[in-house]
Design an enzyme around this catalytic site. Structure first.
Site, PDB file in Angstrom:
ATOM      1  N   HIS A  34      79.336  87.358  92.205  1.00 20.46           N
ATOM      2  CA  HIS A  34      80.263  88.183  91.412  1.00 20.46           C
ATOM      3  C   HIS A  34      80.953  87.365  90.320  1.00 20.46           C
ATOM      4  O   HIS A  34      82.059  87.686  89.903  1.00 20.46           O
ATOM      5  CB  HIS A  34      81.331  88.829  92.302  1.00 20.46           C
ATOM      6  CG  HIS A  34      80.791  89.483  93.533  1.00 20.46           C
ATOM      7  ND1 HIS A  34      80.380  90.795  93.567  1.00 20.46           N
ATOM      8  CD2 HIS A  34      80.536  88.977  94.765  1.00 20.46           C
ATOM      9  CE1 HIS A  34      79.929  91.080  94.783  1.00 20.46           C
ATOM     10  NE2 HIS A  34      79.997  89.987  95.519  1.00 20.46           N
ATOM     11  N   SER A  54      80.069  77.513  62.112  1.00 16.40           N
ATOM     12  CA  SER A  54      80.593  78.755  61.567  1.00 16.40           C
ATOM     13  C   SER A  54      80.928  78.555  60.105  1.00 16.40           C
ATOM     14  O   SER A  54      81.286  77.455  59.688  1.00 16.40           O
ATOM     15  CB  SER A  54      81.841  79.162  62.350  1.00 16.40           C
ATOM     16  OG  SER A  54      82.673  79.991  61.541  1.00 16.40           O
ATOM     17  N   LYS A  97      83.576  75.326  65.284  1.00 16.92           N
ATOM     18  CA  LYS A  97      82.589  76.028  66.086  1.00 16.92           C
ATOM     19  C   LYS A  97      81.274  75.271  66.273  1.00 16.92           C
ATOM     20  O   LYS A  97      80.799  74.578  65.383  1.00 16.92           O
ATOM     21  CB  LYS A  97      82.272  77.395  65.460  1.00 16.92           C
ATOM     22  CG  LYS A  97      83.387  78.404  65.548  1.00 16.92           C
ATOM     23  CD  LYS A  97      83.929  78.635  66.951  1.00 16.92           C
ATOM     24  CE  LYS A  97      83.111  79.613  67.753  1.00 16.92           C
ATOM     25  NZ  LYS A  97      83.188  80.980  67.217  1.00 16.92           N
ATOM     26  N   GLU A 123      71.794  82.843  72.498  1.00 16.42           N
ATOM     27  CA  GLU A 123      72.160  84.247  72.240  1.00 16.42           C
ATOM     28  C   GLU A 123      70.953  85.031  71.711  1.00 16.42           C
ATOM     29  O   GLU A 123      70.753  86.200  72.053  1.00 16.42           O
ATOM     30  CB  GLU A 123      73.299  84.318  71.233  1.00 16.42           C
ATOM     31  CG  GLU A 123      74.600  83.758  71.783  1.00 16.42           C
ATOM     32  CD  GLU A 123      75.630  83.568  70.678  1.00 16.42           C
ATOM     33  OE1 GLU A 123      76.429  84.473  70.457  1.00 16.42           O
ATOM     34  OE2 GLU A 123      75.610  82.511  70.030  1.00 16.42           O
TER      35      GLU A 123
END
Ligand code: ARG
Length: 452
Positions: free
Chosen positions: A155, A276, A282, A289
């Site tokens: 979980h 970024s 970043k 992704e």
């Protein structure tokens, strides 16, 4: 001039031509198309349907067409519709009317089925190589960083302490099964449909086994109608790709999580990250992704392939031309994603952030219960005692580090000094020596199995 000129007076509407061409997609199979045609030409000669001289003219012509397509000097126009017509048209231009004999005892229906199967054989072996590379990358990572302590989650809540190697092995086994699934699919892909003709076979004395052998197929599709109408092998490969993408996507998701400061377990290699345009700090895990995102595309491909075929009467229907766009996309996406994932595992670095974080953590609650089980208490009662100790610590705003022997004994007289040895996360992992457990000896056993 279309191949069915004898029957038609006018040509297709320009819009129909643009709508129905598949050249833009199936020209990628020109190597397979020519290989199939060469085998067919040799077979026709072996049964006397063309002469030795004609065979040689056809073979030389096919080689010339292949060279032109490889060099990009022959660029067929869409009026030729598909790769089969593109190759045959150029062949006839190059060798004259004898080129027209090549289509004896075959149809584009068995030709396209043959090309796709040949193409699949090549791609399955590339996928196999990429998947074995990914397993190796995981095993290498286990050998360098596998003995890093992490929480095992259920979980997404801390569950029990484990070695990172134990976690990564789960993925290595999944990828191993992805390989098996594709190899298994290969058994059904590896059969030649060539010589099925349109769907009924041919009156000519062809030798299907001979052309199959020349193309390197292990056997024949036995029924001519099945040979041209079936696409379950295409669906099966796409399904195997979709499942493989699920595994890649789960890995990707964990890499995304693990590379956040909140987890802090890994730092992605620069080669697989981006910055970024606005936030200078970043280091985004874009490759991971994208893998996660592309999984969705591959599921779409599989859905398209299943839906496209489900309502089709036998045998060939033009709908089937749509199969390649989905199939090619599924296979190419899976191949690229597998390679990228291996690169990510190779280039990242792992940090030991949990050895400190997990001291006294409640994820050791099972240890307390297991300790009491060792002292003879039934597990259900031991679970209750351990739970009340969690509550006791929680009520005081701390964790198991608050526990003294006195407090422990207030909850159960079975506790002795020895229990503090059980409250160490690394030894908790090492105690789990059961087959497939997280103990390092078990990790090593599995690494050896997967390397073997
Ligand atoms: N372009 C077609 C395809 O890719 C080839 C087969 C055409 N056969 C036919 N009967 N129209 O599926």
């Amino acid at each position: 001039m279309a191949l069915w000129d004898g029957r038609f007076e006018g040509g297709p509407a320009a819009e129909m031509q643009a709508y129905s061409e598949s050249l833009g997609v199936d020209l990628r199979m020109f190597e397979e198309d020519i290989l199939g045609s060469q085998a067919h030409a040799r077979m026709l000669a072996s049964v006397g349907l063309v002469s030795g001289l004609e065979r040689d003219q056809l073979l030389a012509g096919l080689e010339a067409v292949r060279d032109e397509l490889r060099a990009g000097t022959y660029r067929p126009g869409i009026e030729l519709e598909d790769v089969h017509m593109a190759v045959e048209t150029r062949l006839i231009e190059l060798v004259g009317p004898v080129g027209g004999k090549l289509h004896t005892a075959r149809s584009r229906n068995d030709q396209v089925a043959t090309d796709v199967r040949l193409w699949l054989k090549g791609r399955i072996s590339e996928l196999d190589l990429a998947q074995s590379g990914l397993v190796e990358a995981l095993l290498d990572r286990i050998e360098s960083d596998g003995r890093t302590l992490i929480p095992g989650f259920t979980h997404l809540q801390r569950g029990q302490p484990i070695w990172l190697g134990h976690h990564l092995l789960a993925y290595a086994w999944m990828v191993r099964r992805d390989r098996e699934r594709l190899r298994d699919a290969l058994v059904r892909v590896d059969r030649s449909p060539l010589g099925a003709g349109a769907m009924a076979g041919t009156p000519h004395p062809i030798d299907r086994a001979r052309s199959a052998e020349l193309m390197g197929f292990s056997g024949l599709v036995d029924n001519a109608m099945d040979a041209v109408a079936a696409r379950d092998h295409v669906q099966e490969v796409a399904a195997a790709c979709a499942i493989a993408m699920t595994h890649l996507s789960r890995m990707a998701e964990e890499l995304v999580l693990w590379s956040t400061p909140e987890f802090g377990l890994v730092r992605m290699g620069e080669a697989w990250s981006t910055g970024s345009s606005i936030m200078p700090q970043k280091r985004n895990p874009d490759a991971a992704e994208l893998v996660r995102g592309k999984a969705g595309r591959v599921y779409g491909d599989l859905t398209a392939l299943l839906t496209m075929v489900k309502g089709l009467p036998l045998a060939y229907n033009r709908d089937l031309q749509e199969d390649r766009e989905a199939l090619f996309d599924a296979v190419h996406t899976t191949l690229a994603s597998t390679r990228v994932m291996a690169g990510m595992w190779r280039d990242l670095s792992v940090r030991d952030v949990y050895t400190q974080r997990l001291q006294g953590d409640f994820l050791l609650a099972t240890e307390l219960a297991d300790y009491l089980v060792g002292q003879g208490l039934p597990f259900r009662d031991a679970h209750h005692v351990s739970g009340s100790l969690v509550k006791w610590c929680e009520d005081r705003g701390g964790n198991f580090s608050l526990l003294t022997l006195e407090v422990l004994r207030q909850h159960s007289p079975l506790f002795t000094e020895e229990v503090f040895g059980w409250l160490d996360p690394a030894s908790a992992a090492e105690r789990r020596t059961s087959h497939g457990g997280t103990a390092w000896c078990e990790v090593e056993r599995q690494v050896a199995l997967l390397r073997g």
